[in-house]
Design a protein around this motif. Structure first.
Motif, PDB file in Angstrom:
ATOM      1  N   GLY A 122       0.771  -1.229   0.000  1.00 32.70           N
ATOM      2  CA  GLY A 122       0.000   0.000   0.000  1.00 32.70           C
ATOM      3  C   GLY A 122       0.801   1.278   0.000  1.00 32.70           C
ATOM      4  N   CYS A 123       2.122   1.169  -0.123  1.00 33.01           N
ATOM      5  CA  CYS A 123       2.978   2.357  -0.175  1.00 33.01           C
ATOM      6  C   CYS A 123       3.028   2.891  -1.603  1.00 33.01           C
ATOM      7  N   ALA A 124       2.965   4.201  -1.740  1.00 28.36           N
ATOM      8  CA  ALA A 124       3.172   4.815  -3.045  1.00 28.36           C
ATOM      9  C   ALA A 124       4.674   4.848  -3.314  1.00 28.36           C
ATOM     10  N   VAL A 125       5.092   4.225  -4.407  1.00 26.26           N
ATOM     11  CA  VAL A 125       6.493   4.243  -4.825  1.00 26.26           C
ATOM     12  C   VAL A 125       6.649   5.417  -5.788  1.00 26.26           C
ATOM     13  N   LEU A 126       7.314   6.455  -5.332  1.00 24.09           N
ATOM     14  CA  LEU A 126       7.361   7.713  -6.052  1.00 24.09           C
ATOM     15  C   LEU A 126       8.381   7.687  -7.195  1.00 24.09           C
ATOM     16  N   THR A 127       8.053   8.367  -8.282  1.00 21.28           N
ATOM     17  CA  THR A 127       8.969   8.471  -9.425  1.00 21.28           C
ATOM     18  C   THR A 127       9.004   9.911  -9.942  1.00 21.28           C
ATOM     19  N   PRO A 128       9.319  10.876  -9.084  1.00 21.27           N
ATOM     20  CA  PRO A 128       9.302  12.275  -9.526  1.00 21.27           C
ATOM     21  C   PRO A 128      10.466  12.620 -10.449  1.00 21.27           C
ATOM     22  N   ALA A 129      10.228  13.581 -11.313  1.00 20.21           N
ATOM     23  CA  ALA A 129      11.247  14.130 -12.230  1.00 20.21           C
ATOM     24  C   ALA A 129      11.733  13.128 -13.263  1.00 20.21           C
ATOM     25  N   GLN A 130      10.938  12.103 -13.541  1.00 25.17           N
ATOM     26  CA  GLN A 130      11.365  11.119 -14.549  1.00 25.17           C
ATOM     27  C   GLN A 130      11.560  11.796 -15.893  1.00 25.17           C
ATOM     28  N   GLY A 131      12.695  11.499 -16.532  1.00 26.34           N
ATOM     29  CA  GLY A 131      12.999  12.043 -17.838  1.00 26.34           C
ATOM     30  C   GLY A 131      13.703  13.381 -17.819  1.00 26.34           C
ATOM     31  N   ASP A 165      15.841   8.458 -14.582  1.00 27.39           N
ATOM     32  CA  ASP A 165      14.863   7.468 -15.029  1.00 27.39           C
ATOM     33  C   ASP A 165      14.539   6.554 -13.853  1.00 27.39           C
ATOM     34  N   TYR A 166      13.476   5.749 -14.015  1.00 24.68           N
ATOM     35  CA  TYR A 166      13.084   4.779 -12.998  1.00 24.68           C
ATOM     36  C   TYR A 166      12.859   3.438 -13.660  1.00 24.68           C
ATOM     37  N   VAL A 167      13.443   2.403 -13.081  1.00 22.91           N
ATOM     38  CA  VAL A 167      13.260   1.037 -13.540  1.00 22.91           C
ATOM     39  C   VAL A 167      12.719   0.234 -12.365  1.00 22.91           C
ATOM     40  N   ARG A 168      11.553  -0.359 -12.530  1.00 23.70           N
ATOM     41  CA  ARG A 168      10.875  -1.095 -11.454  1.00 23.70           C
ATOM     42  C   ARG A 168      10.670  -0.196 -10.216  1.00 23.70           C
ATOM     43  N   GLY A 169      10.480   1.090 -10.457  1.00 17.83           N
ATOM     44  CA  GLY A 169      10.255   2.011  -9.358  1.00 17.83           C
ATOM     45  C   GLY A 169      11.517   2.492  -8.682  1.00 17.83           C
ATOM     46  N   VAL A 170      12.670   2.175  -9.245  1.00 22.92           N
ATOM     47  CA  VAL A 170      13.956   2.532  -8.640  1.00 22.92           C
ATOM     48  C   VAL A 170      14.641   3.591  -9.489  1.00 22.92           C
ATOM     49  N   GLY A 171      15.004   4.713  -8.871  1.00 19.03           N
ATOM     50  CA  GLY A 171      15.645   5.793  -9.582  1.00 19.03           C
ATOM     51  C   GLY A 171      17.087   5.478  -9.944  1.00 19.03           C
ATOM     52  N   LEU A 172      17.494   5.938 -11.104  1.00 21.30           N
ATOM     53  CA  LEU A 172      18.873   5.810 -11.565  1.00 21.30           C
ATOM     54  C   LEU A 172      19.113   6.899 -12.599  1.00 21.30           C
TER      55      LEU A 172
END
Length: 272
Positions: free
Chosen positions: A131-140, A157-164
């Motif tokens: 139930g946690c929101a996995v955030l992906t802000p500023a993608q791209g 970028d985010y892959v599987r919800g993980v920033g890199l």
């Protein structure tokens, strides 16, 4: 199953995650000297309050990781005490369980996508299912990062919800390849974008290198992994900027981290 503590301890030592690790003493001492000199390349986004001279850093890393406390030990491979790794993994799992119980938003990011994307991706999946929101802000968005090759433009970028971050001239969005990075700039960009959008902001940041150090310095709770040649997260933990830092070799084969994933998720009661 690798959920048991004894089995995991054996695995840690067998594959070099703890015990005798691949990181050499010379490399670690170089990082400690640079940290003592406040070189931004090894601060990873933290601004230490303490003096942290070379001997202070060595003593801290001996306490946190189990490396040699002798400044005269200048060669060979570092040693990480597997009991320290296990204790930190238990604490790490405790923080995951706490955020999962609240269903709170989280942000994950790594500077080691080639090695650790699977570990963090599994955590993101489990936290999302809880139930946690996995955030992906500023993608791209683009971020300029100073590297040994000079200033390079990277894309967040985010892959599987993980920033890199990835080199803007290499690869494509959504693929698991990314750049090795120590910079805190990606997490600063992500957090600023989340705030500009009106939230939500993460209640926990999970990752390594500049992702956790940069977040911790900004006042966000942060937990992560760190090798013996990265003193900044451990200093951040000692000064209260980071909640938990797990000492381990961050450069072994990606599949060797799978047992850690199972152990942490079991301990956090997040296994699916």
């Amino acid at each position: 199953m690798w959920s048991g503590r004894g089995a995991l301890r054996g695995h840690l030592v067998a594959v070099g995650l703890s015990g005798v690790v691949g990181t050499c003493r010379e490399e670690s001492l170089r990082s400690y000297r640079l940290f003592a000199a406040r070189d931004p390349r090894v601060l990873l986004g933290i601004d230490p309050e303490g003096a942290w001279g070379l001997r202070d850093v060595i003593a801290l890393m001996a306490r946190k990781c189990g490396v040699s406390a002798d400044p005269g030990c200048v060669s060979g491979h570092d040693v990480i005490d597997p009991e320290r790794t296990l204790a930190a993994l238990d604490a790490f799992a405790g923080r995951l369980a706490a955020v999962a119980r609240r269903g709170a938003p989280v942000l994950l990011g790594t500077g080691h996508p080639h090695r650790l994307i699977g570990f963090y991706g599994a955590l993101a999946d489990a936290l999302s299912a809880a139930g946690c929101a996995v955030l992906t802000p500023a993608q791209g968005r683009c971020v300029d990062i100073t590297t040994r090759f000079g200033l390079r433009t990277h894309t967040l970028d985010y892959v599987r919800g993980v920033g890199l971050v990835r080199d803007s001239e290499v690869g494509r969005p959504g693929c698991a390849t990314g750049a090795h990075s120590h910079s805190p700039l990606p997490v600063r960009l992500a957090l600023a974008a989340a705030e500009e959008a009106g939230g939500p902001l993460p209640e926990l940041v999970i990752g390594d290198h500049g992702w956790v150090c940069g977040a911790g310095q900004l006042g966000f709770e942060a937990i992560g992994l760190a090798d013996t040649d990265d003193p900044a997260p451990f200093v951040g933990e000692a000064e209260g900027l980071l909640s938990v830092v797990v000492p381990l070799d961050d450069g072994v084969r990606s599949d060797h981290y799978l047992p850690l994933t199972r152990y942490v998720l079991n301990r956090a009661c997040l296994s699916q």
